[in-house]
Motif scaffolding. Structure first.
Motif, mmCIF file in Angstrom:
data_model
loop_
_atom_site.group_PDB
_atom_site.id
_atom_site.type_symbol
_atom_site.label_atom_id
_atom_site.label_comp_id
_atom_site.label_asym_id
_atom_site.label_seq_id
_atom_site.Cartn_x
_atom_site.Cartn_y
_atom_site.Cartn_z
ATOM 1 N N LYS A 231 -4.706 3.457 -15.190
ATOM 2 C CA LYS A 231 -3.926 4.588 -14.655
ATOM 3 C C LYS A 231 -4.862 5.380 -13.756
ATOM 4 O O LYS A 231 -5.783 6.042 -14.229
ATOM 5 C CB LYS A 231 -3.392 5.465 -15.788
ATOM 6 C CG LYS A 231 -2.434 6.547 -15.306
ATOM 7 C CD LYS A 231 -1.924 7.376 -16.471
ATOM 8 C CE LYS A 231 -0.805 8.310 -16.011
ATOM 9 N NZ LYS A 231 -1.209 9.179 -14.887
ATOM 10 N N TRP A 232 -4.621 5.320 -12.458
ATOM 11 C CA TRP A 232 -5.522 5.931 -11.478
ATOM 12 C C TRP A 232 -5.158 7.390 -11.239
ATOM 13 O O TRP A 232 -3.980 7.778 -11.286
ATOM 14 C CB TRP A 232 -5.488 5.142 -10.175
ATOM 15 C CG TRP A 232 -6.005 3.751 -10.357
ATOM 16 C CD1 TRP A 232 -5.282 2.642 -10.724
ATOM 17 C CD2 TRP A 232 -7.359 3.318 -10.241
ATOM 18 N NE1 TRP A 232 -6.102 1.550 -10.847
ATOM 19 C CE2 TRP A 232 -7.381 1.929 -10.549
ATOM 20 C CE3 TRP A 232 -8.549 3.952 -9.912
ATOM 21 C CZ2 TRP A 232 -8.547 1.180 -10.532
ATOM 22 C CZ3 TRP A 232 -9.719 3.211 -9.882
ATOM 23 C CH2 TRP A 232 -9.715 1.845 -10.181
ATOM 24 N N ASP A 233 -6.169 8.194 -10.935
ATOM 25 C CA ASP A 233 -6.012 9.638 -10.789
ATOM 26 C C ASP A 233 -5.722 10.002 -9.333
ATOM 27 O O ASP A 233 -6.550 10.563 -8.629
ATOM 28 C CB ASP A 233 -7.281 10.337 -11.269
ATOM 29 C CG ASP A 233 -7.106 11.851 -11.342
ATOM 30 O OD1 ASP A 233 -5.962 12.311 -11.270
ATOM 31 O OD2 ASP A 233 -8.110 12.557 -11.474
ATOM 32 N N GLY A 234 -4.510 9.657 -8.887
ATOM 33 C CA GLY A 234 -4.043 10.051 -7.564
ATOM 34 C C GLY A 234 -2.690 10.707 -7.711
ATOM 35 O O GLY A 234 -2.461 11.466 -8.646
ATOM 36 N N ILE A 235 -1.759 10.422 -6.791
ATOM 37 C CA ILE A 235 -0.382 10.876 -6.970
ATOM 38 C C ILE A 235 0.541 9.672 -6.824
ATOM 39 O O ILE A 235 0.356 8.828 -5.951
ATOM 40 C CB ILE A 235 0.009 12.003 -5.988
ATOM 41 C CG1 ILE A 235 -0.061 11.538 -4.532
ATOM 42 C CG2 ILE A 235 -0.839 13.228 -6.196
ATOM 43 C CD1 ILE A 235 0.546 12.539 -3.574
ATOM 44 N N ARG A 236 1.504 9.595 -7.703
ATOM 45 C CA ARG A 236 2.465 8.487 -7.722
ATOM 46 C C ARG A 236 3.359 8.594 -6.490
ATOM 47 O O ARG A 236 3.921 9.659 -6.201
ATOM 48 C CB ARG A 236 3.294 8.586 -8.996
ATOM 49 C CG ARG A 236 4.365 7.517 -9.173
ATOM 50 C CD ARG A 236 3.843 6.304 -9.867
ATOM 51 N NE ARG A 236 4.912 5.356 -10.132
ATOM 52 C CZ ARG A 236 5.698 5.396 -11.203
ATOM 53 N NH1 ARG A 236 5.537 6.343 -12.114
ATOM 54 N NH2 ARG A 236 6.636 4.483 -11.384
ATOM 55 N N VAL A 237 3.493 7.489 -5.773
ATOM 56 C CA VAL A 237 4.319 7.488 -4.569
ATOM 57 C C VAL A 237 5.160 6.225 -4.507
ATOM 58 O O VAL A 237 4.910 5.243 -5.203
ATOM 59 C CB VAL A 237 3.472 7.585 -3.276
ATOM 60 C CG1 VAL A 237 2.771 8.908 -3.170
ATOM 61 C CG2 VAL A 237 2.493 6.424 -3.176
ATOM 62 N N GLN A 238 6.130 6.295 -3.628
ATOM 63 C CA GLN A 238 6.949 5.134 -3.291
ATOM 64 C C GLN A 238 6.919 5.015 -1.765
ATOM 65 O O GLN A 238 7.288 5.965 -1.060
ATOM 66 C CB GLN A 238 8.378 5.362 -3.785
ATOM 67 C CG GLN A 238 9.303 4.179 -3.636
ATOM 68 C CD GLN A 238 10.677 4.509 -4.176
ATOM 69 O OE1 GLN A 238 11.658 4.498 -3.443
ATOM 70 N NE2 GLN A 238 10.766 4.835 -5.451
ATOM 71 N N VAL A 239 6.395 3.905 -1.267
ATOM 72 C CA VAL A 239 6.317 3.697 0.183
ATOM 73 C C VAL A 239 7.374 2.667 0.572
ATOM 74 O O VAL A 239 7.407 1.564 0.040
ATOM 75 C CB VAL A 239 4.903 3.261 0.630
ATOM 76 C CG1 VAL A 239 3.922 4.388 0.444
ATOM 77 C CG2 VAL A 239 4.417 2.050 -0.142
ATOM 78 N N THR A 240 8.248 3.066 1.483
ATOM 79 C CA THR A 240 9.408 2.249 1.823
ATOM 80 C C THR A 240 9.517 2.096 3.333
ATOM 81 O O THR A 240 9.441 3.083 4.075
ATOM 82 C CB THR A 240 10.697 2.892 1.280
ATOM 83 O OG1 THR A 240 10.591 3.023 -0.140
ATOM 84 C CG2 THR A 240 11.912 2.049 1.606
ATOM 85 N N ALA A 241 9.687 0.865 3.769
ATOM 86 C CA ALA A 241 9.877 0.568 5.189
ATOM 87 C C ALA A 241 11.071 -0.357 5.328
ATOM 88 O O ALA A 241 11.092 -1.443 4.737
ATOM 89 C CB ALA A 241 8.628 -0.074 5.774
ATOM 90 N N GLU A 242 12.065 0.090 6.081
ATOM 91 C CA GLU A 242 13.262 -0.718 6.319
ATOM 92 C C GLU A 242 13.711 -0.504 7.759
ATOM 93 O O GLU A 242 13.936 0.631 8.183
ATOM 94 C CB GLU A 242 14.376 -0.328 5.353
ATOM 95 C CG GLU A 242 14.055 -0.664 3.909
ATOM 96 C CD GLU A 242 15.176 -0.262 2.956
ATOM 97 O OE1 GLU A 242 14.946 -0.355 1.745
ATOM 98 O OE2 GLU A 242 16.261 0.139 3.415
ATOM 99 N N GLY A 243 13.834 -1.600 8.501
ATOM 100 C CA GLY A 243 14.185 -1.479 9.908
ATOM 101 C C GLY A 243 13.105 -0.720 10.646
ATOM 102 O O GLY A 243 11.925 -1.048 10.548
ATOM 103 N N ASN A 244 13.497 0.321 11.341
ATOM 104 C CA ASN A 244 12.517 1.143 12.071
ATOM 105 C C ASN A 244 12.098 2.385 11.293
ATOM 106 O O ASN A 244 11.372 3.226 11.819
ATOM 107 C CB ASN A 244 13.107 1.562 13.425
ATOM 108 C CG ASN A 244 13.357 0.369 14.339
ATOM 109 O OD1 ASN A 244 12.552 -0.562 14.365
ATOM 110 N ND2 ASN A 244 14.465 0.395 15.070
ATOM 111 N N ALA A 245 12.569 2.510 10.068
ATOM 112 C CA ALA A 245 12.283 3.718 9.272
ATOM 113 C C ALA A 245 11.147 3.455 8.291
ATOM 114 O O ALA A 245 11.095 2.413 7.632
ATOM 115 C CB ALA A 245 13.538 4.156 8.528
ATOM 116 N N ARG A 246 10.244 4.424 8.178
ATOM 117 C CA ARG A 246 9.132 4.352 7.234
ATOM 118 C C ARG A 246 9.038 5.695 6.516
ATOM 119 O O ARG A 246 9.002 6.744 7.141
ATOM 120 C CB ARG A 246 7.817 4.050 7.960
ATOM 121 C CG ARG A 246 7.853 2.756 8.763
ATOM 122 C CD ARG A 246 6.576 2.561 9.562
ATOM 123 N NE ARG A 246 6.642 1.356 10.383
ATOM 124 C CZ ARG A 246 5.642 0.911 11.137
ATOM 125 N NH1 ARG A 246 4.496 1.581 11.175
ATOM 126 N NH2 ARG A 246 5.782 -0.188 11.844
#
Length: 538
Positions: A231-246
């Motif tokens: 368990k790393w000491d950063g911040i939990r994120v969700q990175v999503t790329a679909e089509g031209n959107a990031r």
């Protein structure tokens, strides 16, 4: 406007989560469109009114009230909206007779949206004149966005789900495709139309959370059913790329993409990764992970200079894969998703994405030994995930566990105290504490942290009285407290990590400090020394 003012007042004074939910649900049921939508946007801080700034509010009140009196009042109260609402000269007569009952949220918002910067102050001044103190407070919170009513964006979404009889995950998935005052959303929640089409490009997918555990509880489970990772000491994120959107989302669904343009640029894929946002530098075919204090240099910024991006490059340590191309993987077993994740990460930039490694173990004793001796100071514990578990939003008990390292404890001496906000605005509730350094016969205190929770309401009153009785200097809302080897208040501080810090005179900074207990029994000269913290750091 009056129902909104009453809602804010009751939210501030209501500590119970369920009671806050009921207040929000009842408000949505009783308030028509578009007022309820604008109110919700204000509470979630998604309402942006460009023609009004706090400095403009201060100028308005200083035209009506002696600036010195206002300054003293603001210093005592600690909140701009509350100070102005109380000190603004009230015209004679009842607010109802001045037209306060006819003033709606939508009237205010729409008027300010179309107003110029020169017209905005005139409108606000007129509304302040017709409202009572409760209405003025609500008005100023509405237009400046300074909501501190103990309600998170997630809680608001849960209230909307309860109001419409929906699952909160449906609200979360729709949220980033909606704009205030959310008319299509409320039409669906009212049962008047079908569910809105998700218009969000690269939408947020509600995250799966882990349940805290310990050695005793783990004995109820078979270790063969689980996989382990750090368990790393950063911040939990969700990175999503679909089509031209990031998009880069926090665990609560907030869009934080703007703070990490360097990471966005590297998201040349189609899919959605669940992971930990960290700062790090390529080194020997891997990424050397920076501390949380390095990551903090990048957080909560609207614009990030290129120099800062280069000094603290962001990357994601991938935990899970939710979407690959147009395929939703969340219903697959974790073991299967992990295989997809390994293939996926192999095809993305290695300096911006790497894989959270799995840890070999055969028993819970092995896991405990690993937990107590992690290979990197940026690790704060272990994650345990069922091999056959699907990715389920929320915090189901059993599929995922987190076993964090035990908090560290030191005894420190109270040095400074600052007034709190909201219901704590009358108390000195934010505390800076320090440890001893220098010669044993002439020690000096250096600050090492700041905390504002961990104590009871009764203890808060006791500390507040101590601060008032032992103040030696005042700096606006901050008081310097008497702190000497033979006179001072010792507090036991629990914290979860320690970083080197050039910004602090002590050279160290605590991660997640909190007051563990008050040591009225302990003389200040027995508090810990800086060498103790430095040894923990090393």
């Amino acid at each position: 406007m009056k129902p909104f003012a009453e809602l804010l007042d009751r939210l501030v004074l209501t500590p119970s989560r369920n009671a806050k939910l009921k207040l929000l649900v009842d408000y949505c049921a009783a308030t028509p469109d578009p007022d309820r939508g604008y109110a919700i946007a204000a509470i979630t801080r998604d309402l942006d009114i460009l023609s009004v700034k706090p400095a403009m509010i201060r100028r308005l009140v200083e035209e009506r009230v002696d600036p010195v009196l206002f300054g003293y009042s603001y210093d005592f109260v600690g909140d701009l909206a509350e100070t102005v609402s109380l000190i603004w000269p009230t015209p004679h007569g009842r607010a109802e007779d001045r037209g306060a009952d006819d003033l709606t949220i939508s009237t205010i918002v729409e008027a300010l949206h179309s107003a110029s910067r020169s017209d905005g102050p005139k409108l606000v001044e007129g509304w302040l004149d017709i409202l009572d103190s409760q209405g003025r407070y609500a008005l100023l919170k509405l237009i400046t966005g300074g909501m501190r009513v103990g309600v998170s964006s997630r809680l608001v979404k849960q209230a909307l789900a309860d109001f419409g009889g929906k699952d909160v995950t449906e609200i979360e998935e729709l949220w980033h495709g909606l704009t205030p005052p959310y008319l299509p959303l409320f039409a669906w929640l009212d049962g008047r139309t079908e569910k809105p089409v998700n218009l969000a490009a690269a939408p947020f997918r509600p995250v799966m959370l882990a349940t805290p555990t310990d050695a005793e509880e783990l004995t109820r489970y078979d270790p063969k059913d689980y996989l382990a990772e750090w368990k790393w000491d950063g911040i939990r994120v969700q990175v999503t790329a679909e089509g031209n959107a990031r998009r880069i989302y926090s665990r609560t669904g907030d869009d934080i993409s703007g703070a990490f343009p360097d990471l966005l640029e590297a998201m040349d894929f189609e899919g959605s990764i669940d992971g930990e946002l960290l700062v790090g530098w390529p080194e020997g075919g891997a990424i050397r992970t920076g501390r949380f204090s390095d990551l903090q240099q990048r957080l909560n910024r609207k614009a990030v200079p290129a120099k800062l991006q280069a000094k603290y490059p962001a990357f994601v340590r991938a935990y899970d894969l939710l979407q690959s191309g147009d395929r939703d993987l969340r219903s697959l077993a974790f073991e299967d998703r992990r295989r997809h994740l390994e293939d996926f990460v192999a095809g993305v930039p290695a300096d911006r994405f790497d894989l959270s490694p799995l840890l070999a173990f055969s028993s819970w004793e092995d896991v405990a030994e690993r937990r107590n001796d992690p290979p990197d100071p940026v690790i704060e514990g272990l994650m345990l995930k069922r091999r056959d578990g699907a990715y389920v939003p929320g915090r189901p008990k059993g599929p995922w566990f987190k076993w964090k390292r035990d908090p560290r404890l030191v005894d420190a001496v109270l040095m400074y105290a600052q007034r709190g906000h909201g219901k704590r605005s009358s108390f000195y509730s934010d505390y800076t504490f320090g440890v001893w350094t220098g010669p044993m016969d002439d020690p000096q205190l250096v600050p090492v942290g700041k905390a504002y929770f961990g104590f009871t309401d009764e203890e808060l009153k006791q500390i507040d009285k101590y601060v008032r009785d032992n103040t030696v200097e005042r700096f606006g809302p901050v008081r310097s407290v008497r702190a000497e080897p033979d006179h001072g208040l010792v507090v036991e501080v629990a914290f979860e990590g320690l970083n080197r810090s050039a910004r602090h005179k002590s050279g160290v900074a605590m991660r997640f400090p909190r007051i563990s207990r008050l040591r009225w029994d302990k003389p200040p000269f027995e508090a810990d020394r800086l060498e103790t913290l430095e040894a923990m750091l090393d």
